[in-house]
Scaffold this motif. Structure first.
Motif, PDB file in Angstrom:
ATOM      1  N   VAL A  76       8.375  50.046 -46.881  1.00 18.50           N
ATOM      2  CA  VAL A  76       9.163  48.920 -47.376  1.00 18.50           C
ATOM      3  C   VAL A  76      10.529  48.967 -46.708  1.00 18.50           C
ATOM      4  CG1 VAL A  76      10.127  47.766 -49.397  1.00 18.50           C
ATOM      5  CG2 VAL A  76       7.980  49.033 -49.605  1.00 18.50           C
ATOM      6  N   GLN A  77      10.970  47.835 -46.186  1.00 17.99           N
ATOM      7  CA  GLN A  77      12.310  47.715 -45.608  1.00 17.99           C
ATOM      8  C   GLN A  77      13.127  46.750 -46.456  1.00 17.99           C
ATOM      9  OE1 GLN A  77      10.580  46.669 -41.603  1.00 17.99           O
ATOM     10  NE2 GLN A  77      12.279  47.931 -40.881  1.00 17.99           N
ATOM     11  N   LEU A  78      14.333  47.188 -46.839  1.00 21.27           N
ATOM     12  CA  LEU A  78      15.211  46.360 -47.658  1.00 21.27           C
ATOM     13  C   LEU A  78      16.317  45.769 -46.800  1.00 21.27           C
ATOM     14  CD1 LEU A  78      15.561  48.583 -50.852  1.00 21.27           C
ATOM     15  CD2 LEU A  78      14.086  46.584 -50.527  1.00 21.27           C
ATOM     16  N   PHE A  79      16.539  44.467 -46.955  1.00 19.85           N
ATOM     17  CA  PHE A  79      17.606  43.743 -46.274  1.00 19.85           C
ATOM     18  C   PHE A  79      18.481  43.078 -47.342  1.00 19.85           C
ATOM     19  CE2 PHE A  79      14.051  44.076 -43.380  1.00 19.85           C
ATOM     20  CZ  PHE A  79      14.650  44.465 -42.191  1.00 19.85           C
ATOM     21  N   PRO A  80      19.675  42.593 -46.975  1.00 23.72           N
ATOM     22  CA  PRO A  80      20.554  41.994 -47.981  1.00 23.72           C
ATOM     23  C   PRO A  80      19.910  40.855 -48.762  1.00 23.72           C
ATOM     24  CG  PRO A  80      21.787  42.393 -45.969  1.00 23.72           C
ATOM     25  CD  PRO A  80      20.351  42.687 -45.656  1.00 23.72           C
ATOM     26  N   ASP A  81      19.076  40.058 -48.113  1.00 20.86           N
ATOM     27  CA  ASP A  81      18.529  38.878 -48.785  1.00 20.86           C
ATOM     28  C   ASP A  81      17.014  38.883 -48.950  1.00 20.86           C
ATOM     29  OD1 ASP A  81      18.011  38.683 -46.108  1.00 20.86           O
ATOM     30  OD2 ASP A  81      18.460  36.538 -45.965  1.00 20.86           O
ATOM     31  N   HIS A  82      16.342  39.943 -48.520  1.00 20.65           N
ATOM     32  CA  HIS A  82      14.894  39.987 -48.689  1.00 20.65           C
ATOM     33  C   HIS A  82      14.380  41.405 -48.439  1.00 20.65           C
ATOM     34  CE1 HIS A  82      15.059  39.746 -44.295  1.00 20.65           C
ATOM     35  NE2 HIS A  82      13.775  40.072 -44.257  1.00 20.65           N
ATOM     36  N   LYS A  83      13.110  41.586 -48.722  1.00 17.70           N
ATOM     37  CA  LYS A  83      12.473  42.859 -48.388  1.00 17.70           C
ATOM     38  C   LYS A  83      11.200  42.592 -47.600  1.00 17.70           C
ATOM     39  CE  LYS A  83       9.536  43.844 -52.458  1.00 17.70           C
ATOM     40  NZ  LYS A  83       9.894  42.761 -53.379  1.00 17.70           N
ATOM     41  N   VAL A  84      10.778  43.592 -46.863  1.00 15.11           N
ATOM     42  CA  VAL A  84       9.558  43.515 -46.059  1.00 15.11           C
ATOM     43  C   VAL A  84       8.660  44.672 -46.454  1.00 15.11           C
ATOM     44  CG1 VAL A  84       8.570  43.598 -43.742  1.00 15.11           C
ATOM     45  CG2 VAL A  84      10.779  42.446 -44.124  1.00 15.11           C
ATOM     46  N   THR A  85       7.478  44.353 -46.932  1.00 14.34           N
ATOM     47  CA  THR A  85       6.460  45.368 -47.185  1.00 14.34           C
ATOM     48  C   THR A  85       5.454  45.288 -46.055  1.00 14.34           C
ATOM     49  OG1 THR A  85       6.747  44.991 -49.559  1.00 14.34           O
ATOM     50  CG2 THR A  85       4.841  46.299 -48.877  1.00 14.34           C
ATOM     51  N   TRP A  86       5.223  46.402 -45.371  1.00 16.00           N
ATOM     52  CA  TRP A  86       4.418  46.366 -44.160  1.00 16.00           C
ATOM     53  C   TRP A  86       3.381  47.487 -44.153  1.00 16.00           C
ATOM     54  CZ3 TRP A  86       4.523  50.826 -41.348  1.00 16.00           C
ATOM     55  CH2 TRP A  86       5.600  51.697 -41.567  1.00 16.00           C
ATOM     56  N   CYS A  87       2.357  47.289 -43.325  1.00 17.59           N
ATOM     57  CA  CYS A  87       1.389  48.352 -43.069  1.00 17.59           C
ATOM     58  C   CYS A  87       0.877  48.201 -41.642  1.00 17.59           C
ATOM     59  CB  CYS A  87       0.233  48.321 -44.068  1.00 17.59           C
ATOM     60  SG  CYS A  87      -0.811  46.844 -43.966  1.00 17.59           S
ATOM     61  N   GLU A  88       0.387  49.283 -41.085  1.00 18.28           N
ATOM     62  CA  GLU A  88      -0.144  49.282 -39.725  1.00 18.28           C
ATOM     63  C   GLU A  88      -1.555  49.867 -39.731  1.00 18.28           C
ATOM     64  OE1 GLU A  88       2.669  51.276 -37.228  1.00 18.28           O
ATOM     65  OE2 GLU A  88       4.172  49.686 -37.410  1.00 18.28           O
ATOM     66  N   LEU A  89      -2.468  49.144 -39.096  1.00 24.27           N
ATOM     67  CA  LEU A  89      -3.871  49.522 -39.038  1.00 24.27           C
ATOM     68  C   LEU A  89      -4.244  49.975 -37.632  1.00 24.27           C
ATOM     69  CD1 LEU A  89      -5.413  46.533 -41.028  1.00 24.27           C
ATOM     70  CD2 LEU A  89      -4.905  48.822 -41.899  1.00 24.27           C
TER      71      LEU A  89
END
Length: 221
Positions: A118-131
């Motif tokens: 999970v990456q947190l930014f001032p106005d949003h977050k990104v939940t990611w995965c790599e396959l």
């Protein structure tokens, strides 16, 4: 090798409103794009990851949340990102009870993915995965020895063409298709020149191709 027959896999993204009705459409879209990218072997895992990431937004952030799906390549790995505006609720891997209806999403992603976060930014977050994929190079082709052999033939054939594309040595999809058709036509000329029935050989090749394609599909299932 200077010239490489490559598969273009440019990142793509889609903005949508997170709600249960969107999940099935996103799964279909994922299958379509990964099919275009030649990554058939990872379609089911990618669909599951998208379902869980979006369902996580719906459950923990709320339905009708403005959300964005981003799909890209990171080296030879397929990266799936889901962006949402809530920076307070961060997905975590928890031990869900056997009878629990919720809480298994990130456990499933943890099992399927090479890594996630999970990456947190001032106005949003990104939940990611790599396959993981079957690729050996980011722009290469996935899978079978037949495809790898064909790629070597395409590279050798292209090297003997009198003219080259302006702008680089990599083959675009359209040029690669033209070269492949030229190879097939030349092989048919060679067969005819040596007394063989070119039409019969083409029919046999088509039958052989369809049998191998069906076998590969069965293996993936």
């Amino acid at each position: 090798m200077d010239q490489v027959a490559c598969m273009s896999r440019k990142p793509w993204e889609l903005a949508f409103t997170a709600k249960p009705a969107e999940v099935a459409a996103l799964r279909r879209l994922m299958r379509l794009h990964l099919g275009i990218w030649g990554l058939h072997e990872v379609v089911e895992e990618a669909q599951l990851c998208v379902s869980e990431l979006v369902s996580n937004v719906i459950t923990h952030v709320g339905p009708d949340t403005p959300t964005t799906l981003v799909v890209s390549m990171r080296g030879t790995q397929l990266r799936i990102e889901v962006h949402d505006p809530n920076t307070r609720t961060v997905p975590t891997k928890i031990s869900a009870d056997a009878d629990a209806e919720a809480g298994r999403g990130m456990l499933l992603i943890d099992a399927l993915a090479q890594r996630w976060g999970v990456q947190l930014f001032p106005d949003h977050k990104v939940t990611w995965c790599e396959l993981a994929t079957n690729l050996t190079t980011p722009h290469g082709h996935s899978g079978s020895p037949q495809v790898e052999r064909a790629e070597r033939v395409l590279n050798a054939y292209r090297a003997h063409e009198p003219t080259k594309q302006a702008g680089g040595s990599r083959l675009t999809a359209a040029v690669t298709e033209t070269v492949a058709v030229g190879i097939i036509a030349d092989l048919l000329h060679w067969l005819r020149a040596h007394g063989h029935d070119a039409d019969e050989a083409l029919d046999r090749a088509q039958t052989h191709f369809e049998a191998e394609a069906e076998a590969l599909t069965t293996l993936r299932c």
